[in-house]
Design a protein around this motif. Structure first.
Motif, mmCIF file in Angstrom:
data_model
loop_
_atom_site.group_PDB
_atom_site.id
_atom_site.type_symbol
_atom_site.label_atom_id
_atom_site.label_comp_id
_atom_site.label_asym_id
_atom_site.label_seq_id
_atom_site.Cartn_x
_atom_site.Cartn_y
_atom_site.Cartn_z
ATOM 1 N N VAL A 232 0.909 -1.065 -0.127
ATOM 2 C CA VAL A 232 0.127 0.041 -0.001
ATOM 3 C C VAL A 232 0.948 1.436 0.058
ATOM 4 O O VAL A 232 1.888 1.194 0.826
ATOM 5 C CB VAL A 232 -0.908 -0.033 1.297
ATOM 6 N N LEU A 233 0.618 2.106 -0.689
ATOM 7 C CA LEU A 233 1.097 3.743 -0.662
ATOM 8 C C LEU A 233 0.183 4.703 -0.229
ATOM 9 O O LEU A 233 -0.795 4.976 -0.740
ATOM 10 C CB LEU A 233 1.688 3.885 -2.363
ATOM 11 N N ILE A 234 0.568 5.172 0.779
ATOM 12 C CA ILE A 234 -0.305 6.353 1.164
ATOM 13 C C ILE A 234 0.636 7.690 1.328
ATOM 14 O O ILE A 234 2.036 7.612 1.551
ATOM 15 C CB ILE A 234 -0.552 5.988 2.749
ATOM 16 N N PRO A 235 -0.151 9.048 1.308
ATOM 17 C CA PRO A 235 0.519 10.384 1.427
ATOM 18 C C PRO A 235 1.411 10.483 2.707
ATOM 19 O O PRO A 235 2.413 10.860 2.758
ATOM 20 C CB PRO A 235 -0.764 11.227 1.448
ATOM 21 N N GLU A 236 0.842 9.980 4.009
ATOM 22 C CA GLU A 236 1.702 10.195 5.175
ATOM 23 C C GLU A 236 2.822 9.562 5.473
ATOM 24 O O GLU A 236 3.897 10.034 6.150
ATOM 25 C CB GLU A 236 0.637 9.644 6.263
ATOM 26 N N ARG A 237 3.169 8.663 4.662
ATOM 27 C CA ARG A 237 4.247 7.582 4.852
ATOM 28 C C ARG A 237 4.781 7.277 3.543
ATOM 29 O O ARG A 237 4.759 6.165 2.972
ATOM 30 C CB ARG A 237 4.125 6.408 5.497
ATOM 31 N N PRO A 238 5.573 8.525 2.661
ATOM 32 C CA PRO A 238 5.966 8.104 1.408
ATOM 33 C C PRO A 238 7.118 7.141 1.469
ATOM 34 O O PRO A 238 7.799 7.194 2.293
ATOM 35 C CB PRO A 238 6.503 9.434 0.881
ATOM 36 N N PRO A 239 7.117 6.302 0.580
ATOM 37 C CA PRO A 239 7.998 5.106 0.474
ATOM 38 C C PRO A 239 9.533 5.843 0.363
ATOM 39 O O PRO A 239 9.632 6.955 -0.381
ATOM 40 C CB PRO A 239 7.669 4.222 -0.804
ATOM 41 N N GLY A 240 10.461 5.040 0.893
ATOM 42 C CA GLY A 240 12.070 5.633 0.620
ATOM 43 C C GLY A 240 12.502 5.154 -0.465
ATOM 44 O O GLY A 240 12.093 4.499 -1.405
ATOM 45 N N GLU A 241 13.826 5.473 -0.597
ATOM 46 C CA GLU A 241 14.463 5.321 -1.865
ATOM 47 C C GLU A 241 14.503 3.725 -1.888
ATOM 48 O O GLU A 241 14.818 3.079 -1.035
ATOM 49 C CB GLU A 241 15.983 5.645 -1.767
#
Length: 762
Positions: A232-241
């Motif tokens: 899941v991809l959410i605004p509050e926890r953008p994925p890291g490099e």
């Protein structure tokens, strides 16, 4: 946070007379959300009962500018509970953004005698409303100077009282557990994920699903947990490099562990840490380039806002609308504008300016890269679910298990939707902690017979959304003669911890096991009881796994019953399950718009039935075509459903006919709702924490866990009877009984008024 549930801040029943002669406006503004109609209905009917005149402002603030304002009567809001959208219309008004537009709106409100408003909308609508309220004095001055209103009219309305209700499927209001429409949107999303999962598994496909949530990842995160998604991809926890590689690895591991399908969930506001937007198409492209997977993209869009509202988005907005009128009539010139939200299943009073500011600040925190603060602003359950989701979605490493401890999962009592979700979560979270997880098939009889299997990560694949109980459950409580056999099986199976998921039979069985610890040393292991019962009648938890599904099933049935009577003049008497606990009957009656609800907690006698029959006849003589009565199945041993139906028909004298229907085991069936899946996951995670804390100790604690005031709690099983009425099989304190005044007011004209419902100051 201070709580004034019984304090002087709440008005007494006598205070409700202050509504006499007052005119209360209600409008819906901004994007629509399921449940707005329930709030409008409650505002209108509560105002009428309190002696005020309700007026609807059509098409949001644009209706105030265009003078589309109409008085509302009781029947104007009939039959709208089950409708999505908003029957009074909504719009985003460009005119209202300008001072001249607000000047016209103020003039129109004055002409209609409105200086008290209930506004249902998002943060933008409520911000504009607060600006309008702050300008009210200046607007009146300008209108008087221009000769558009008189000095007397201005003096009669010196200030504008405002109460806001947040209608937003994003569930983005900081300070409130839920907003109007969010639960229904979760229903739409999870239903779509369940459907996609079945077709994806058939072809071993990968789907990328985009859901709403511009600045808030609530829908995406909770849907991912409830729907068993891989990533899941959410605004509050953008994925890291390197997130692309991580995502591909998670999907690959899932397939290797036995998954036939892969689902990635993307919130529409998802972005990288550098601020670049991540779309569903982007994710599909990454999967194609790196895994040679032809992922299918599904963008759910506005289907998330549409359709019939869930049971929660009927009964909770009803309470909010009731409390909004109660609050707006109290407001004085020195009081600030407030928002009514939801905290711990209670209505909470929030300062409008602070709540909107805190909500908008989350987007600022995300832009600044303060991701932990952004997540924390969303609340405790949001933070918990982020951690839990990563454990549920990815298979554990194949390294040797570190603990060597074995934890068994056992169901007992009646079936509750969500038992499978709980068992799945227990297995996967337990494996992630390094434990061997065991499934006991067939309850305590299965434990005695040695029907105990080791469960792997892939053994519970697909259980999240399945109804029933894959491990099976039995209502039988073990007898004293069986305790020795249970103890021997615990020793033979080398069980180091026991999680019992179930209802009253499970709880009483656990209590008896603990009471026999002195005689049977095998019982001196951590034992934790997890509440799962459609009756919602277990101690230590305000909500049990399965109760929300049962209420939604009952409401669905009641909707069908009401539709069947559309072409006739009919009273329906429907019976809900629950034994001597009235939760199912009360909540389903409130959500379905029942005129009368009979509860075991209140009791019923012949005088009550006669009085209600007279009210029923009078309402049909006044033009009513349908009357819905819901009764708790054990409200009375002698005054049965058939007796009630016959009594009402006799009183009707041919004016209307009467039909009866026991909703029955329909309430136990079907796929668990998103709420029950999330509740099961949180409770089981907490139960595992307790077992892990105690495992290996010679005097391990025995606990029953629950959700009280939105917080996870644990209490000693030895003290369970302090909270539980064994004779009536229900808790000694039931929070939902405090909601009865609202149900009575909005259901039937002339039913009377019991008083206010509790409002917390947050």
């Amino acid at each position: 946070m201070s709580e004034s549930e019984t304090g002087h801040d709440n008005p007494s029943a006598e205070d409700f007379a202050r509504g006499q002669g007052v005119r209360v406006g209600v409008l819906t503004s901004g994007g629509d959300a399921q449940g707005m109609n329930a709030a409008v209905r409650a505002v209108v009917r509560t105002a009428l009962v309190m002696g005020a005149t309700p007026l609807s402002i059509l098409e949001g603030w644009q209706g105030a500018v265009d003078n589309s304002i109409h008085e509302m009567g009781w029947s104007d809001v009939s039959s709208i509970l089950n409708q999505g959208g908003t029957v009074i219309g909504t719009a985003r008004s460009a005119d209202f953004r300008e001072y001249e537009g607000r000047l016209v709106a103020a003039e129109n409100l004055i002409r209609h005698g409105i200086d008290k408003l209930v506004v249902i909308g998002g943060d933008g609508s409520l911000t504009g409303t607060n600006q309008f309220r702050n300008e009210w004095s200046q607007l009146l001055t300008d209108l008087v100077e221009a000769g558009r209103i008189s000095h007397e009219e201005a003096a009669a309305h010196p200030y504008l009282a405002v109460v806001g209700l947040v209608g937003s499927i994003d569930n983005d209001l900081v300070g409130s557990d839920m907003t109007i429409g969010a639960d229904s949107a979760l229903h739409r999303i999870v239903e779509a994920i369940d459907a996609l999962t079945s077709t994806a598994a058939s072809h071993q496909r990968t789907f990328v699903v985009e859901v709403m949530g511009r600045h808030c990842g609530y829908l995406a995160l909770m849907s991912a947990v409830a729907g068993g998604c891989d990533y899941v991809l959410i605004p509050e926890r953008p994925p890291g490099e390197g997130w692309e590689e991580e995502m591909c690895n998670v999907l690959t591991q899932g397939r290797e562990a036995g998954r036939r399908e892969s689902i990635v969930l993307v919130a529409e506001g998802a972005q990288t840490r550098s601020g670049d937007r991540i779309t569903a198409a982007d994710v599909a492209g990454i999967l194609k380039d790196r895994m040679d997977v032809d992922a299918r993209v599904t963008i759910l869009g506005h289907v998330q806002r549409g359709g019939t509202p869930s049971a929660y988005d009927r009964w909770m907005p009803t309470l909010l609308g009731y409390a909004a009128v109660q609050t707006v009539l109290e407001q004085g010139s020195d009081d600030g504008a407030v928002i009514l939200g939801v905290r711990h299943n209670r209505i909470a009073r929030l300062d409008l300016v602070t709540a909107v500011s805190d909500t908008r600040n989350v987007a600022t925190l995300i832009e600044q890269g303060s991701y932990d603060e952004a997540v924390a602003a969303r609340g405790r359950s949001f933070t918990e679910m982020l951690k839990i989701n990563s454990l549920l979605s990815a298979p554990p490493s194949q390294a040797p298990r570190a603990t060597g401890k074995r934890i068994a999962i056992l169901h007992a009592g009646g079936l509750a939707p969500g038992m499978n979700t709980a068992a799945r979560a227990a297995v996967r979270l337990g494996l992630a902690r390094g434990y061997t997880m065991l499934g006991v098939r067939g309850g305590f009889p299965g434990l005695i017979d040695g029907a105990v299997d080791e469960l792997s990560w892939d053994d519970v694949e697909g259980w999240a959304f399945a109804g029933g109980a894959e491990l099976g459950t039995r209502r039988t409580e073990p007898s004293l003669e069986q305790f020795y056999a249970i103890g021997r099986s615990i020793e033979t199976q080398q069980i180091d911890g026991l999680m019992i998921i179930g209802g009253v039979d499970a709880y009483m069985s656990g209590y008896e096991l603990v009471s026999q610890r002195d005689r049977y040393p095998a019982f001196r292991i951590p034992i934790v009881l997890v509440p799962a019962s459609i009756d919602n009648n277990l101690p230590g938890s305000e909500l049990s796994i399965g109760a929300d599904t049962a209420v939604n099933n009952a409401v669905w049935a009641l909707d069908r019953i009401k539709e069947s009577a559309a072409a006739s003049r009919r009273c329906f008497v429907a019976e809900a399950m629950g034994r001597k606990c009235g939760y199912l009957a009360f909540m389903s009656g409130l959500a379905a718009g029942a005129e009368l609800v009979y509860l075991n907690e209140d009791g019923v006698d012949l005088d009550t039935i006669a009085s209600d029959a007279a009210i029923m006849r009078a309402s049909f003589e006044a033009g009513r075509r349908l009357f819905l009565v819901v009764r708790n199945e054990e409200v009375s041993e002698l005054l049965t459903m058939d007796f009630m139906a016959r009594a009402f028909e006799e009183e009707g004298g041919g004016l209307f006919d009467v039909r009866q229907s026991a909703i029955g085991h329909l309430q136990q069936g079907g796929s668990p709702t998103p709420f029950d899946r999330l509740l099961a996951t949180r409770l089981v995670s907490h139960a595992l924490d307790e077992i892990c804390r105690e495992i290996g100790d010679e005097t391990s604690a025995a606990l029953y866990v629950g959700m009280a005031a939105n917080s996870l709690s644990s209490r000693p099983i030895e003290r369970m009877l302090d909270d539980f009425d064994v004779a009536d099989r229900r808790p000694k304190y039931q929070w939902w009984l405090g909601l009865k005044p609202a149900a009575q007011v909005v259901s039937l004209p002339g039913a009377g008024l019991l008083g206010p419902i509790p409002i917390m100051d947050a």
